[in-house]
Design a protein around this motif. Sequence first.
Motif, mmCIF file in Angstrom:
data_model
loop_
_atom_site.group_PDB
_atom_site.id
_atom_site.type_symbol
_atom_site.label_atom_id
_atom_site.label_comp_id
_atom_site.label_asym_id
_atom_site.label_seq_id
_atom_site.Cartn_x
_atom_site.Cartn_y
_atom_site.Cartn_z
ATOM 1 N N ARG A 63 -2.617 4.899 7.073
ATOM 2 C CA ARG A 63 -2.094 6.237 6.834
ATOM 3 C C ARG A 63 -1.546 6.883 8.099
ATOM 4 N NH1 ARG A 63 -5.497 11.317 4.316
ATOM 5 N NH2 ARG A 63 -3.945 12.923 4.767
ATOM 6 N N ARG A 116 0.807 -1.212 0.000
ATOM 7 C CA ARG A 116 0.000 0.000 0.000
ATOM 8 C C ARG A 116 0.847 1.272 0.000
ATOM 9 N NH1 ARG A 116 -4.605 0.253 4.374
ATOM 10 N NH2 ARG A 116 -5.258 -1.507 3.093
ATOM 11 N N TYR A 117 1.806 1.380 0.894
ATOM 12 C CA TYR A 117 2.628 2.576 0.995
ATOM 13 C C TYR A 117 4.089 2.234 0.752
ATOM 14 C CZ TYR A 117 -1.209 5.292 2.946
ATOM 15 O OH TYR A 117 -2.395 5.948 3.121
ATOM 16 N N ASN A 132 1.204 6.508 -1.830
ATOM 17 C CA ASN A 132 0.208 5.428 -1.824
ATOM 18 C C ASN A 132 0.241 4.794 -3.207
ATOM 19 O OD1 ASN A 132 -2.390 4.121 -2.366
ATOM 20 N ND2 ASN A 132 -2.933 4.845 -0.303
ATOM 21 N N ALA A 163 6.320 9.702 1.257
ATOM 22 C CA ALA A 163 5.599 8.452 1.033
ATOM 23 C C ALA A 163 4.664 8.600 -0.152
ATOM 24 C CB ALA A 163 4.804 8.063 2.276
ATOM 25 N N MET A 216 2.113 6.068 8.800
ATOM 26 C CA MET A 216 2.976 6.203 7.628
ATOM 27 C C MET A 216 4.356 6.757 7.960
ATOM 28 S SD MET A 216 1.901 8.291 4.257
ATOM 29 C CE MET A 216 1.544 9.683 5.317
ATOM 30 N N SER A 229 7.777 4.321 1.126
ATOM 31 C CA SER A 229 8.279 5.555 1.712
ATOM 32 C C SER A 229 9.792 5.622 1.640
ATOM 33 C CB SER A 229 7.855 5.649 3.184
ATOM 34 O OG SER A 229 6.452 5.679 3.297
#
Length: 124
Positions: free
Chosen positions: A102, A30-31, A50, A48, A105, A33
């Motif tokens: 989120r 999903r993320y 998405n 980061a 994150m 970074s």
Amino acid sequence: VQLQASGGGLVQAGDSLRLFCAASGRTFGRYVSWFRQAPGKERDFVAAINWNTVRTYYADSVKGRFTISRDNAKNTVYLQMNSLEPEDTAVYYCAASPSLIRSSMTIADEYTYWGQGTQVTVSS
């Protein structure tokens, strides 16, 4: 997932660098970074993205100078760094997590996969 970070180097203040983070084994999640760690300091969040929505997030210290982006076909995330400052000197790491939310994150401990780091040195 194996992450391979590259693109670091020695530059002068005001110069630009582009960092690369390539994933192998499976998709990022999903993320994705970038974090950085200067000598004697903690690992700090930088930016980061998405993977699905392509929404981006930045630390205040790099906002307006750094840009994170991704290439779905190449399974690669980039960090374009412009107007570099000596304070940007650090080892830069890319990180990914398949299920990160989120609100977590910016927390390094929440990430599952890490690249090996690439050194960025900015001279004044």
